[in-house]
Scaffold this motif. Structure first.
Motif, mmCIF file in Angstrom:
data_model
loop_
_atom_site.group_PDB
_atom_site.id
_atom_site.type_symbol
_atom_site.label_atom_id
_atom_site.label_comp_id
_atom_site.label_asym_id
_atom_site.label_seq_id
_atom_site.Cartn_x
_atom_site.Cartn_y
_atom_site.Cartn_z
ATOM 1 N N PHE A 183 18.761 5.018 19.040
ATOM 2 C CA PHE A 183 18.149 6.124 18.296
ATOM 3 C C PHE A 183 17.361 5.592 17.097
ATOM 4 C CE2 PHE A 183 18.400 9.149 14.751
ATOM 5 C CZ PHE A 183 17.834 10.286 15.305
ATOM 6 N N ASP A 184 17.972 4.698 16.368
ATOM 7 C CA ASP A 184 17.310 4.133 15.197
ATOM 8 C C ASP A 184 16.121 3.266 15.598
ATOM 9 O OD1 ASP A 184 19.189 5.365 13.601
ATOM 10 O OD2 ASP A 184 20.475 3.597 13.468
ATOM 11 N N ALA A 185 16.295 2.490 16.649
ATOM 12 C CA ALA A 185 15.234 1.579 17.065
ATOM 13 C C ALA A 185 13.952 2.334 17.386
ATOM 14 C CB ALA A 185 15.688 0.757 18.271
ATOM 15 N N LYS A 186 14.074 3.426 18.113
ATOM 16 C CA LYS A 186 12.879 4.184 18.491
ATOM 17 C C LYS A 186 12.213 4.823 17.274
ATOM 18 C CE LYS A 186 11.163 8.008 21.292
ATOM 19 N NZ LYS A 186 11.440 9.035 22.335
ATOM 20 N N GLY A 187 12.990 5.510 16.448
ATOM 21 C CA GLY A 187 12.408 6.204 15.298
ATOM 22 C C GLY A 187 11.882 5.270 14.237
ATOM 23 N N LEU A 188 12.582 4.154 14.009
ATOM 24 C CA LEU A 188 12.133 3.196 12.992
ATOM 25 C C LEU A 188 10.906 2.421 13.454
ATOM 26 C CD1 LEU A 188 15.591 1.861 11.763
ATOM 27 C CD2 LEU A 188 13.992 3.290 10.465
ATOM 28 N N LEU A 189 10.820 2.135 14.764
ATOM 29 C CA LEU A 189 9.625 1.452 15.272
ATOM 30 C C LEU A 189 8.394 2.336 15.113
ATOM 31 C CD1 LEU A 189 8.311 -0.966 16.618
ATOM 32 C CD2 LEU A 189 8.966 -0.013 18.849
ATOM 33 N N TYR A 238 8.472 12.049 20.721
ATOM 34 C CA TYR A 238 8.136 11.167 19.592
ATOM 35 C C TYR A 238 8.811 11.669 18.320
ATOM 36 C CZ TYR A 238 5.118 8.787 16.143
ATOM 37 O OH TYR A 238 4.629 8.031 15.114
ATOM 38 N N TYR A 239 9.411 10.752 17.562
ATOM 39 C CA TYR A 239 9.984 11.105 16.263
ATOM 40 C C TYR A 239 9.955 9.873 15.367
ATOM 41 C CZ TYR A 239 14.293 8.804 17.884
ATOM 42 O OH TYR A 239 15.204 7.895 18.348
ATOM 43 N N THR A 240 10.152 10.092 14.084
ATOM 44 C CA THR A 240 10.173 8.989 13.115
ATOM 45 C C THR A 240 11.437 9.051 12.278
ATOM 46 O OG1 THR A 240 8.984 10.265 11.420
ATOM 47 C CG2 THR A 240 7.647 8.935 12.936
ATOM 48 N N LEU A 241 11.816 7.912 11.768
ATOM 49 C CA LEU A 241 12.899 7.805 10.795
ATOM 50 C C LEU A 241 12.380 7.039 9.595
ATOM 51 C CD1 LEU A 241 15.888 6.844 13.147
ATOM 52 C CD2 LEU A 241 15.447 9.082 12.100
ATOM 53 N N PRO A 242 12.765 7.418 8.383
ATOM 54 C CA PRO A 242 12.222 6.748 7.196
ATOM 55 C C PRO A 242 12.757 5.328 7.040
ATOM 56 C CG PRO A 242 13.908 8.330 6.571
ATOM 57 C CD PRO A 242 13.668 8.527 8.037
ATOM 58 N N GLN A 244 0.854 -1.184 0.000
ATOM 59 C CA GLN A 244 0.000 0.000 0.000
ATOM 60 C C GLN A 244 0.892 1.236 0.000
ATOM 61 O OE1 GLN A 244 -3.396 0.098 2.641
ATOM 62 N NE2 GLN A 244 -3.100 2.277 3.070
ATOM 63 N N VAL A 245 0.521 2.214 -0.817
ATOM 64 C CA VAL A 245 1.306 3.450 -0.886
ATOM 65 C C VAL A 245 1.312 4.112 0.494
ATOM 66 C CG1 VAL A 245 1.461 5.742 -1.901
ATOM 67 C CG2 VAL A 245 0.798 3.784 -3.313
ATOM 68 N N PHE A 246 2.480 4.502 0.939
ATOM 69 C CA PHE A 246 2.617 5.106 2.264
ATOM 70 C C PHE A 246 3.592 6.263 2.196
ATOM 71 C CE2 PHE A 246 5.130 4.946 6.360
ATOM 72 C CZ PHE A 246 4.211 5.666 7.097
ATOM 73 N N GLN A 247 3.103 7.434 2.518
ATOM 74 C CA GLN A 247 3.952 8.609 2.634
ATOM 75 C C GLN A 247 4.228 8.846 4.112
ATOM 76 O OE1 GLN A 247 5.330 10.191 0.129
ATOM 77 N NE2 GLN A 247 4.232 9.025 -1.445
ATOM 78 N N ASN A 248 5.451 8.582 4.526
ATOM 79 C CA ASN A 248 5.786 8.680 5.942
ATOM 80 C C ASN A 248 5.616 10.107 6.446
ATOM 81 O OD1 ASN A 248 6.822 7.723 8.462
ATOM 82 N ND2 ASN A 248 8.786 8.682 7.975
ATOM 83 N N GLN A 249 4.825 10.252 7.504
ATOM 84 C CA GLN A 249 4.680 11.558 8.124
ATOM 85 C C GLN A 249 5.917 11.826 8.972
ATOM 86 O OE1 GLN A 249 1.105 12.007 10.415
ATOM 87 N NE2 GLN A 249 1.364 14.207 10.700
ATOM 88 N N LYS A 250 6.636 12.833 8.609
ATOM 89 C CA LYS A 250 7.944 13.069 9.210
ATOM 90 C C LYS A 250 7.811 13.813 10.532
ATOM 91 C CE LYS A 250 12.520 14.962 8.104
ATOM 92 N NZ LYS A 250 13.303 15.736 7.113
ATOM 93 N N PHE A 251 8.381 13.231 11.565
ATOM 94 C CA PHE A 251 8.506 13.905 12.853
ATOM 95 C C PHE A 251 9.991 13.946 13.189
ATOM 96 C CE2 PHE A 251 4.226 12.297 12.825
ATOM 97 C CZ PHE A 251 3.479 13.283 13.458
ATOM 98 N N ASP A 252 10.593 15.133 13.076
ATOM 99 C CA ASP A 252 12.031 15.261 13.265
ATOM 100 C C ASP A 252 12.419 15.055 14.729
ATOM 101 O OD1 ASP A 252 12.664 15.826 10.609
ATOM 102 O OD2 ASP A 252 12.088 17.937 10.862
ATOM 103 N N PRO A 253 13.561 14.409 14.945
ATOM 104 C CA PRO A 253 14.076 14.297 16.315
ATOM 105 C C PRO A 253 14.410 15.691 16.844
ATOM 106 C CG PRO A 253 15.211 12.799 14.809
ATOM 107 C CD PRO A 253 14.411 13.738 13.964
ATOM 108 N N ARG A 307 20.077 -0.704 8.339
ATOM 109 C CA ARG A 307 18.896 -0.393 9.152
ATOM 110 C C ARG A 307 17.619 -1.049 8.631
ATOM 111 N NH1 ARG A 307 19.079 5.981 10.725
ATOM 112 N NH2 ARG A 307 18.720 6.238 8.512
ATOM 113 N N SER A 308 17.338 -0.901 7.345
ATOM 114 C CA SER A 308 16.195 -1.578 6.716
ATOM 115 C C SER A 308 16.707 -2.539 5.653
ATOM 116 C CB SER A 308 15.248 -0.565 6.059
ATOM 117 O OG SER A 308 14.626 0.261 7.016
#
Length: 668
Positions: A497-503, A533-537, A335-344, A580-581
């Protein structure tokens, strides 16, 4: 009113306070799938469809159950339940297009017969493995319960399917959680050619409900008034008092498992006996004897249905075949997914890898009110690694759910939650145990969007890896089982750092994600991590070190082995790429580094053969060959199961072999 039976009837019908209009409606509802089937058998002989699974003789079950349910309640049918599809008034040309592999069907030509679902008509189709839809029904029913919706879910299986583990897991889950699922067993005598006497020893399949504390009933599956009235009463009761109910419908399959199979294995006397119990002919005689149906009216009903069939068949036949478009095929896997970016941003604190996973999970639970976590011992106990400790107090047991030990059934339940638009995280206590839930992951979750556009909004957390003395069954790193499967995303962080944002991103993603967490890193690796809260692509590698001599590619614990090696030998000028991915894979970052250095070594903890390193090496050889100054080097663990003793485990892991191989590559 009294039961009445004429000399032409082999079934004892009872009006059960049904009006004449209702009785005629049930007849028309059964007649339609029968006439469609008769037409399909002709088309099969003409080669206009490729396969057919006949439900002739079983129409009363699918029809009666469907008529007893509300249109907004989900039904999960099987091959022989055409009455479900016609009962939900799916336009016939769409069914015909589906069976001909055309675009107006439900799978864009990607799957056949009844292997499809449709949210529009609240039907969730089966897969050939039979069992998984039972657990999916649990998930849909769980969503109804969590949303306080007074609805039930009906799911079908055959007598053969009740031998599968999925059946028992689904029944147990539904019982423990009081889920309003109507489990419908069509006992038609044979699983393909194997008679029931060779499939089970209990007298009635309904008896299997007793072992799970599930009330059960036996219904004459050829008696439409009995099916309709009893299921209607059960459905109404289950809406008010949510609970699972098991119903065994006694019936018979008058034609082969599929038409090519034939019925030569069935004794003639048995065929003759059940032919006398034809649900439509007997019901027709009953209606005539009741003065509710005249011959000319029956002919009119049949002519009207046949005209509709011919009209829609002509429309489907006139539709052109599928146009092959490779881009569309590839794009529809996910499914097309545009990640909503939340910067650290904001304050940081130094925390362990395990704390980062817990924090990311907690903040996602706060952000998504419809997110449910399921797993063994994750509630009050907090999980074996204590990642969900305190979650029950914050989010309640409805959203933080201890599960029975049934990985397959819980993955299927997660799929059912996604059908209802909810998110879920499933914790495999150890990634090794995912083999017990392998089928629904690779055959249901992975393929469902490509097949009919339904997403699987599920994250499966996978505590994995060796180096902790846990032996062959608690130490595997089995990511390669899933990177091979189109439709799954695979994430494998190496740092807090990666674990939290990637999860967080994995949970936001509506596609199924296998999220690997190395156990040896849980409490040994610390890092400054933002508290908010933050995200990583997903699909973006991290370049941890830069140099022009060699490219080192790794992920998970291998990243730390590489870092340790480079710290011990600071004269080595290397690009160190943390993937990472693994799916999606950052191919651009890999190629850019290889083109710069000309030498590449790929380090993985998994054993070499068939691992992700092999594919990356092949890709580099194909796309970057002219830039290479040496053969691509792969380093991994020994081709053995993971051993227990410390000495054997150290020899098994590739840490020391990596150092040797790196030096050899530099000297090439």
């Amino acid at each position: 009113m009294e039961s009445r039976i004429s000399q032409n009837q082999a079934i004892n019908f009872n009006r059960n306070n049904l009006s004449g209009e209702q009785l005629i409606f049930l007849y028309q509802a059964m007649l339609k799938p029968r006439l469609i089937e008769e037409k399909m058998l002709i088309l099969l002989r003409q080669g206009r469809i490729s396969k057919w699974f006949s439900g002739i003789g079983q129409e009363a079950i699918a029809t009666g159950v469907t008529m007893a349910m509300n249109d907004d309640e989900y039904i999960l049918p099987m091959h022989r339940n055409l009455g479900v599809f016609t009962g939900r008034k799916i336009p016939l040309y769409r069914l015909f297009s589906q069976w001909q592999g055309k675009a107006s069907g439900f799978t864009k030509g990607r799957d056949r017969s009844f292997h499809f679902g449709t949210q529009e008509f609240k039907i969730i189709g089966m897969i050939s493995h039979l069992g998984p839809q039972l657990g999916v029904a649990d998930g849909i029913a769980l969503a109804h319960k969590l949303k306080n919706e007074k609805k039930i879910t009906a799911v079908f299986t055959g007598e053969g399917g009740t031998s599968e583990g999925d059946f028992h897991e689904a029944l147990n889950i539904a019982s423990v959680w009081d889920l309003p699922v109507l489990f419908c067993i069509e006992n038609n005598g044979y699983g393909l050619s194997t008679p029931t006497s060779e499939q089970f020893r209990c007298e009635h399949l309904a008896d299997r409900g007793k072992g799970y504390g599930v009330e059960s009933y036996i219904i004459d599956g050829n008696n439409i008034t009995e099916v309709y009235t009893k299921i209607s009463a059960l459905a109404e009761s289950m809406r008010e008092d949510p609970r699972p109910v098991l119903v065994e419908f006694k019936t018979f399959r008058m034609r082969g498992h599929e038409e090519a199979s034939g019925t030569k294995y069935v004794p003639n006397e048995l065929m003759e006996e059940w032919a006398q119990k034809d649900p439509i002919e007997n019901y027709r005689s009953f209606l005539i004897s009741e003065g509710l149906l005249k011959e000319e009216e029956d002919k009119q009903y049949r002519d009207t249905i046949k005209a509709e069939i011919d009209e829609h068949l002509q429309k489907a036949s006139a539709e052109p075949g599928i146009e092959v478009n490779q881009t569309n095929e590839l794009n529809d896997v996910y499914q097309v997914f545009q990640n909503q970016k939340f910067d650290p941003k904001g304050k940081t604190e130094e925390i362990r890898f395990i704390d980062a996973v817990s924090q990311g999970l907690r903040q996602s639970m706060q952000r998504h009110e419809d997110l449910v976590i399921m797993g063994q011992d994750i509630a009050e106990y907090g999980g074996v690694f204590k990642i969900t400790e305190g979650f029950v107090e914050d989010f309640g047991k409805e959203r933080v759910r201890n599960t029975p030990i049934c990985e397959s059934g819980i993955v299927e339940t997660a799929m059912g939650l996604s059908v209802k638009g909810m998110k879920s995280v499933v914790e495999m206590q150890f990634s090794d145990f995912v083999s017990s839930g392998f089928n629904p992951i690779v055959n249901y979750l992975a393929k469902v969007h490509y097949r009919w556009g339904q997403n699987a909004d599920v994250v499966i957390r996978m505590p994995c890896g060796a180096g902790v003395g846990a032996g062959p069954f608690h130490s595997q790193t089995n990511e390669a089982w899933f990177t091979k499967t189109p439709g799954l995303k695979v994430v494998y962080p190496a740092f807090p750092f990666d674990a939290k944002g990637l999860l967080a991103s994995a949970i936001n993603d509506p596609n199924p994600v296998m999220f690997f967490e190395h156990k040896a890193l849980y409490r040994s690796i610390r890092q400054e991590v933002p508290t908010e809260y933050y995200t990583l692509p997903l699909g973006k590698a991290a370049l941890l070190k830069e140099g022009k001599e060699v490219t080192i590619i790794s992920y998970g614990a291998g990243v730390h082995w590489a870092l340790e090696t480079l710290e011990e030998q600071p004269d080595i000028k290397a690009d160190l790429l943390d993937l990472r991915s693994l799916e999606p894979l950052d191919v651009e970052a890999i190629y850019a580094s290889v083109k710069k250095t000309g030498k590449v070594i790929i380090l993985q903890e998994d054993s070499i053969f068939g691992g992700i390193a092999s594919d990356i090496a092949a890709m580099i050889s194909e796309e970057c060959f002219k830039y290479l100054d040496a053969p691509v080097k792969r380093v991994g663990s020994l081709q053995t199961p993971v051993p227990f003793s410390k000495a054997l485990e150290e020899e098994y892991l590739p840490k020391q072999r990596f150092r040797t191989a790196l030096q050899q590559l530099l000297e090439y």
